[in-house]
Design an enzyme around this catalytic site. Structure first.
Site, PDB file in Angstrom:
ATOM      1  N   GLY A  51       0.815  -1.107   0.001  1.00  5.30           N
ATOM      2  CA  GLY A  51      -0.304   0.022  -0.579  1.00  5.30           C
ATOM      3  C   GLY A  51       0.543   1.459  -0.087  1.00  5.30           C
ATOM      4  CB  CYS A  71     -25.802  -9.202 -17.872  1.00  3.11           C
ATOM      5  SG  CYS A  71     -25.338  -9.427 -20.206  1.00  3.11           S
ATOM      6  CB  CYS A  78     -24.470 -13.159 -20.443  1.00  2.89           C
ATOM      7  SG  CYS A  78     -23.868 -12.306 -18.860  1.00  2.89           S
ATOM      8  CB  CYS A 105     -21.216  -9.013 -18.218  1.00  7.36           C
ATOM      9  SG  CYS A 105     -22.692  -9.725 -17.833  1.00  7.36           S
ATOM     10  CB  CYS A 165     -20.683 -10.676 -21.305  1.00  5.42           C
ATOM     11  SG  CYS A 165     -22.617 -10.324 -21.867  1.00  5.42           S
TER      12      CYS A 165
END
Lengths: 311, 208
Positions: A38, A247, A250, A272, A278
Site C-alpha cells: 500500500g 445483464c 447473458c 456486463c 459475458c
C-alpha cells in the site's frame, strides 16, 4: 552506422521497449512496493510512446515484469476491445512479441484500466492497474510534503472527515469509484478508479496486484491474500453498487453492468462491463432478457464482425 | 621499450548468457518470492560461474538488481576477493561501499557471520522504501532454526527455515518486522531456489 529501414529499427527496440537499466530501476521499486503493501514507492517514470492518461504507469510495470512465456490480457473498463486496450495490447505484441488473450483464465498477466475481471484470479496470475492519481489524500491535501507526513504518521483522519461530509450532505457515502481502502491495517491506498463494486475483490485476492502511475511516478502493490478494508463507519457500513436487473445479454447477476443507449426513444440495455465474462456465459448457453432484441444483438456479436455491421 | 612483461589481464567471468531474459526470469522468481514470504521459487542460474566465493545464485541476483544507482556492501569473505569486486563492478557498475549503513543492497556469502540487521539502512517513516535489501547466499532451505511466518502474501501461517543463521537471527528479524513500515527486507539465495522475508511478515521464532 548503416542506414536502416524502418522495420529493422523497430526490431532494434529492447524486449518490451524499455532498456534494461530502466527495467532494473522499476523492478527494485516493485520489490519495495511488495514489501510495504500500500505504500507508494517513487520511481523514475520514463516518457513512453503514448500520452499520460493512457496507462504509462501500468505499461512500465508490465514491461518490467513481462517475459517471453507470458500471456497478456489487456482490458479497459472491463472490455478487451476498446481503444486503450487495443493499442496497449498492440504495443506489447509489437515490442515483446508475447502471446495475448481475451480470456481471463488463460492470462498470466492482466493489465487493467478501471475494472477487475469477474472471474476470480489465481495465485499464478498478476494484475497490473493503471493509476491516474495514486495519492488518495491528494484532493484533500495538495502538498506532497504533507501527505507524505500523513502516511508516515498514519494520520488518516482527513479521509474520514471527507466520508463523513458525504454522509452529512447526501445521507450516504457518495464515493462510487477510487473508494479509499486501508491495506494490511496500515497504509491508506487508492485502488485506482475501479468502481467500489470491485473493492471486495482486492481483499485477500489470490493474485499479486501491482499499481503503476506514470505521470505521478509512483508504484505500489498488494501481495496475495492481503487484507484490504474499504473505509466506512459502524453506522454507515461499506456497500457496493447493486443492480436491479441482470445483464441483458447473458443474464448474469451480481456482476458490474454498463448502461448502453440503444436509440433516441429511451431504449437502453444493461450489459456486463466484463466482456470476456459475458461472452463466456453466452457461449455456455446463458441468455439474458434482451438477447433477442435486434439492437442488442448487434452489440452481442464479437468485435471483429461488429466492425463489419456498423456502417 | 626494453623487455616489458606482457600485461596479463585476469580472465573475467561472463555474466548472463541471455542478459534480457535471464534477468527477467530471475526477477520474476524474486518478485513472486517477495509476494509470498517464505515460499521457494525456482530459478536456475545456468552457466553462471562467478569468481569464488560468490555463488552462482548470488551472482544472478546481483546481475538482476544491481547497477550504478545501488551502493552495495559485501561481507568479509566476498570483500577479501578482488575478483568478486571486479566481477560486480564490471557487470553491474555498482559502487561497493565499506559501511553497511550506506548500502542499498548487502551481499552476504556467509550468513552465519551476519551482523545484526539493525546495522543496515532501515529507511525512514517518510521514505521506508529506502531501506536496504539483504541477499543471503548459500542458503540451505529446510534446515536450521525455524520460524512461523504470517501476514501479507500468506494464505495461512507458514513454517520456514533457511539453514545456518546466527542464533539471534530470528529474534532480530522479528524485531525488524515489528518496526514496519521501516526495516530491511531479506532475500535468501539457495542453489536453484530463492525465498524472501519482507518486513511486512509477522515472524514467530520457533524453538528447535
Amino acid at each position: 552506422m548503416s542506414v536502416e529501414t524502418t522495420s529493422n529499427l523497430e526490431q532494434e527496440y529492447n524486449f518490451a521497449y524499455l532498456d534494461e537499466q530502466t527495467k532494473r530501476m522499476i523492478r527494485r521499486a516493485i520489490l519495495k512496493a511488495i514489501a510495504i503493501p500500500g505504500y507508494q514507492v517513487p520511481f523514475a517514470s520514463r516518457e513512453m510512446p503514448m500520452p499520460y492518461g493512457w496507462g504509462t504507469g501500468g505499461v512500465q510495470v508490465t514491461a518490467a515484469i513481462l517475459g517471453k512465456a507470458d500471456c497478456l490480457k489487456m482490458i479497459d473498463q472491463g472490455s478487451d476491445d476498446t481503444t486503450n486496450a487495443v493499442s496497449l495490447r498492440g504495443f506489447f505484441e509489437k515490442t515483446a512479441g508475447v502471446a495475448t488473450t481475451f480470456k481471463t483464465q488463460e492470462a498470466s498477466i492482466i493489465q487493467t484500466r478501471h475494472r477487475i475481471p469477474e472471474t476470480p484470479l489465481r495465485e499464478d496470475q498478476i494484475i497490473v492497474f493503471q493509476v491516474p492519481i495514486p495519492e488518495p489524500l491528494r484532493f484533500l491535501e495538495p502538498r506532497e510534503t504533507e501527505t507524505r507526513k500523513m502516511h508516515a504518521l498514519e494520520d488518516y483522519g482527513l479521509m474520514h472527515v471527507k466520508l463523513y461530509e458525504d454522509i452529512a450532505k447526501n445521507g450516504r457515502i457518495a464515493t462510487t469509484y477510487a473508494y479509499p481502502v486501508k491495506v494490511a491495517g496500515r497504509y491508506l491506498m487508492d485502488p485506482s478508479p475501479t468502481p467500489k463494486f470491485d473493492n471486495p475483490k482486492i481483499d485477500r485476492m489470490a493474485a499479486l496486484q501491482l499499481y503503476g502511475a506514470g505521470r505521478e511516478k509512483r508504484i505500489y502493490a498488494v501481495p496475495p491474500y492481503t487484507g484490504v478494508r474499504s473505509l466506512d463507519f459502524e453506522d454507515h457500513p461499506f456497500e457496493i453498487q447493486s443492480f436491479d436487473k441482470p445483464c441483458g445479454l447473458c443474464g448474469a447477476e451480481g456482476v458490474y453492468l454498463d448502461e448502453v443507449i440503444l436509440d433516441d426513444e429511451g431504449g437502453r440495455l444493461f450489459v456486463c462491463s466484463d466482456t470476456d465474462h459475458c461472452e463466456e456465459r453466452r457461449a455456455a448457453g446463458h441468455t439474458g432478457p434482451m438477447a433477442a432484441d435486434p439492437a442488442a444483438s448487434q452489440l452481442s456479436k464479437g468485435s471483429s464482425d461488429a466492425e463489419d455491421t456498423v456502417q | 621499450m626494453p623487455d616489458q612483461k606482457p600485461l596479463s589481464a585476469p580472465v573475467l567471468a561472463p555474466g548472463f548468457a541471455d542478459p534480457v531474459h535471464d534477468a527477467q526470469r530471475c526477477f520474476r522468481a524474486v518478485m513472486m518470492a517477495m509476494a509470498q514470504p517464505g515460499t521457494l521459487k525456482s530459478f536456475d542460474p545456468g552457466s553462471l560461474a562467478p569468481p569464488q566465493p560468490l555463488s552462482p545464485m548470488g551472482a544472478a541476483l546481483a546481475l538482476t538488481l544491481f547497477d550504478y544507482d545501488t551502493p552495495v556492501w559485501l561481507d568479509g569473505s566476498l570483500r577479501k576477493s578482488p575478483d568478486v569486486s571486479a566481477f560486480l563492478t564490471f557487470h553491474t557498475g555498482a559502487r561497493i561501499v565499506s559501511e553497511p549503513v550506506d548500502a542499498q543492497f548487502a551481499l552476504i556469502n556467509d550468513p552465519r557471520g551476519l551482523m545484526p540487521l539493525c546495522s543496515f539502512d532501515q529507511g525512514s517513516l517518510e521514505y521506508p522504501d529506502r531501506a536496504a535489501t539483504l541477499i543471503l547466499c548459500r542458503t540451505v532451505f529446510g534446515q536450521g532454526d525455524a520460524a512461523l511466518l504470517a501476514g501479507p502474501g500468506l494464505k495461512e501461517p507458514k513454517r520456514f527455515s533457511a539453514g545456518l543463521l546466527p542464533p539471534a537471527f530470528w529474534r532480530q528479524a522479528a524485531d525488524n518486522n515489528t518496526q514496519f513500515p521501516r526495516g530491511v527486507d531479506v532475500i535468501f539465495a539457495g542453489a536453484t531456489e530463492v525465498a524472501a522475508l519482507p518486513r511486512s511478515t509477522t515472524i514467530t521464532p520457533m524453538e528447535a
